[in-house]
Design a protein around this motif. Structure first.
Motif, PDB file in Angstrom:
ATOM      1  N   GLY A 205       1.309  11.966   3.526  1.00  0.00           N
ATOM      2  CA  GLY A 205       1.931  11.359   4.689  1.00  0.00           C
ATOM      3  C   GLY A 205       3.435  11.284   4.517  1.00  0.00           C
ATOM      4  N   ASP A 206       4.077  10.494   5.368  1.00  0.00           N
ATOM      5  CA  ASP A 206       5.521  10.328   5.325  1.00  0.00           C
ATOM      6  C   ASP A 206       5.849   9.080   4.511  1.00  0.00           C
ATOM      7  N   PRO A 207       6.468   9.231   3.331  1.00  0.00           N
ATOM      8  CA  PRO A 207       6.727   8.053   2.480  1.00  0.00           C
ATOM      9  C   PRO A 207       7.655   7.035   3.137  1.00  0.00           C
ATOM     10  N   LYS A 208       8.462   7.464   4.084  1.00  0.00           N
ATOM     11  CA  LYS A 208       9.383   6.527   4.745  1.00  0.00           C
ATOM     12  C   LYS A 208       8.628   5.506   5.597  1.00  0.00           C
ATOM     13  N   LEU A 209       7.377   5.800   5.924  1.00  0.00           N
ATOM     14  CA  LEU A 209       6.591   4.907   6.779  1.00  0.00           C
ATOM     15  C   LEU A 209       5.690   3.973   5.976  1.00  0.00           C
ATOM     16  N   GLU A 211       6.042   1.406   3.905  1.00  0.00           N
ATOM     17  CA  GLU A 211       6.246  -0.038   3.896  1.00  0.00           C
ATOM     18  C   GLU A 211       6.165  -0.655   5.289  1.00  0.00           C
ATOM     19  N   ASN A 212       6.855  -0.046   6.262  1.00  0.00           N
ATOM     20  CA  ASN A 212       7.009  -0.699   7.555  1.00  0.00           C
ATOM     21  C   ASN A 212       6.523   0.129   8.739  1.00  0.00           C
ATOM     22  N   GLY A 213       5.939   1.281   8.484  1.00  0.00           N
ATOM     23  CA  GLY A 213       5.464   2.110   9.580  1.00  0.00           C
ATOM     24  C   GLY A 213       4.123   1.637  10.120  1.00  0.00           C
ATOM     25  N   THR A 214       3.705   2.251  11.205  1.00  0.00           N
ATOM     26  CA  THR A 214       2.410   1.956  11.809  1.00  0.00           C
ATOM     27  C   THR A 214       1.479   3.146  11.637  1.00  0.00           C
ATOM     28  N   PRO A 215       0.166   2.930  11.733  1.00  0.00           N
ATOM     29  CA  PRO A 215      -0.751   4.062  11.680  1.00  0.00           C
ATOM     30  C   PRO A 215      -0.462   5.111  12.739  1.00  0.00           C
ATOM     31  N   GLU A 216      -0.026   4.676  13.920  1.00  0.00           N
ATOM     32  CA  GLU A 216       0.283   5.619  14.995  1.00  0.00           C
ATOM     33  C   GLU A 216       1.492   6.475  14.633  1.00  0.00           C
ATOM     34  N   GLN A 217       2.501   5.854  14.037  1.00  0.00           N
ATOM     35  CA  GLN A 217       3.671   6.620  13.593  1.00  0.00           C
ATOM     36  C   GLN A 217       3.291   7.606  12.492  1.00  0.00           C
ATOM     37  N   SER A 218       2.385   7.194  11.620  1.00  0.00           N
ATOM     38  CA  SER A 218       1.942   8.069  10.545  1.00  0.00           C
ATOM     39  C   SER A 218       1.234   9.297  11.090  1.00  0.00           C
ATOM     40  N   VAL A 219       0.382   9.095  12.091  1.00  0.00           N
ATOM     41  CA  VAL A 219      -0.321  10.228  12.702  1.00  0.00           C
ATOM     42  C   VAL A 219       0.678  11.210  13.298  1.00  0.00           C
TER      43      VAL A 219
END
Length: 310
Positions: A205-209, A211-219
């Motif tokens: 996934g995206d390591p920048k997400l 700590e504070n990202g959402t599952p939707e942003q990760s997708v």
């Protein structure tokens, strides 16, 4: 016949696990690999590190000896690393170990390979920390040379970082032309390596997400990574559909939530299956760690989840 949008196509999905090598073989180490085969996992991987994060001050065993022992203890389960890196490996010696492991396992080995990171064991051999560019430079030389070493009887090569002089690897791999590579990459150079040399591609996934990202942003981030992988395949004449797409879980904003229940995992896996992932990898539960999970729930996921995703 109308074309079905790719985002709605259910690709076949495999479920695999990572078994970290922190237990003595006769004190729970062996039993985990045997149980992974009994539960029906497609592949059981392990990290190829000398130490790792919160496990750094405790027991930690070598990847290749562990996989060799696992090969002798199992019959059908595929085995592999997630991932091997140039941080403390050399292509010539690694190739010999992989050919031996592939032979002992009867052709059940996949090599996960990536540029590696910083910290933990990245400077264990006494070298200065490498920058991201230096790690990418080394991987760009490491992978093609390893490819040759696993497919040619004798290799001579003089590179910027690695050399080989009449390195002989007879009889080669059981798997032909060699054991498969699963290349971990998100940057353009690594994705080009995956496109040219990989039989699979790996992401966390995206390591920048994290700590504070959402599952939707990760997708959405993963959708972007898959698009870039497809773009990398074009110039080398590869169809992106030829590559397996592997998601190593535990590093997206969801963290351990997918292992909280069967329904939670099916929902998580289904969303990523629709993106185009063909393999989901979950960590074997480790109490009092980032990978803590209910073992009964974990086993139920292993046995029942895929039936709900086909």
């Amino acid at each position: 016949m109308p074309t079905v949008p790719r985002t709605l196509v259910r690709m076949s999905l495999r479920l695999s696990t990572v078994i970290l090598p922190y237990r003595r073989w006769n004190e729970g180490g062996r039993s985990a690999w045997v149980r992974a085969e009994q539960l029906g996992f497609h592949t059981a991987y392990t990290y190829d590190h000398l130490s790792w994060r919160s496990f750094r001050d405790g027991p930690w065993f070598g990847a290749v000896p562990t996989l060799t022992a696992a090969a002798a203890a199992t019959e059908r389960l595929r085995l592999g690393t997630l991932v091997t890196s140039p941080n403390f490996r050399h292509p010539v010696t690694l190739a010999k170990e992989l050919i031996s492991l592939d032979d002992i396992s009867g052709g059940r080995v996949t090599l996960g390979i990536g540029a590696g990171g910083t910290g933990f064991d990245a400077t264990a051999l006494g070298q200065e920390p490498w920058t991201p560019r230096e790690r990418a430079d080394r991987l760009a030389e490491f992978v093609p040379l390893l490819d040759r070493l696993l497919t040619e009887d004798a290799v001579t090569y003089e590179g910027r970082f690695y050399s080989a002089h009449e390195a002989r690897n007879i009889p080669g791999c059981v798997q032909r032309p060699r054991l498969p590579f699963a290349v971990a990459a998100t940057g353009p150079r690594g994705l080009r390596l995956a496109a040219r040399h990989g039989q699979a591609w790996v992401t966390t996934g995206d390591p920048k997400l994290y700590e504070n990202g959402t599952p939707e942003q990760s997708v959405e981030a993963l959708r972007g990574q898959l698009a870039k992988l497809s773009e990398a395949c074009g110039p080398v004449g590869r169809d992106v559909a030829e590559l397996d797409k592997i998601l190593l879980t535990g590093f997206t904003p969801d963290r351990g939530r997918p292992l909280e229940s069967l329904d939670a995992f099916v929902d998580f896996a289904g969303r990523h299956q629709e993106l185009g992932f063909t393999e989901i990898v979950v960590h074997w539960p480790i109490p009092d760690s980032d990978f803590a999970a209910d073992e009964k729930v974990f086993e139920r996921i292993a046995m029942d989840a895929l039936a709900q995703l086909t």
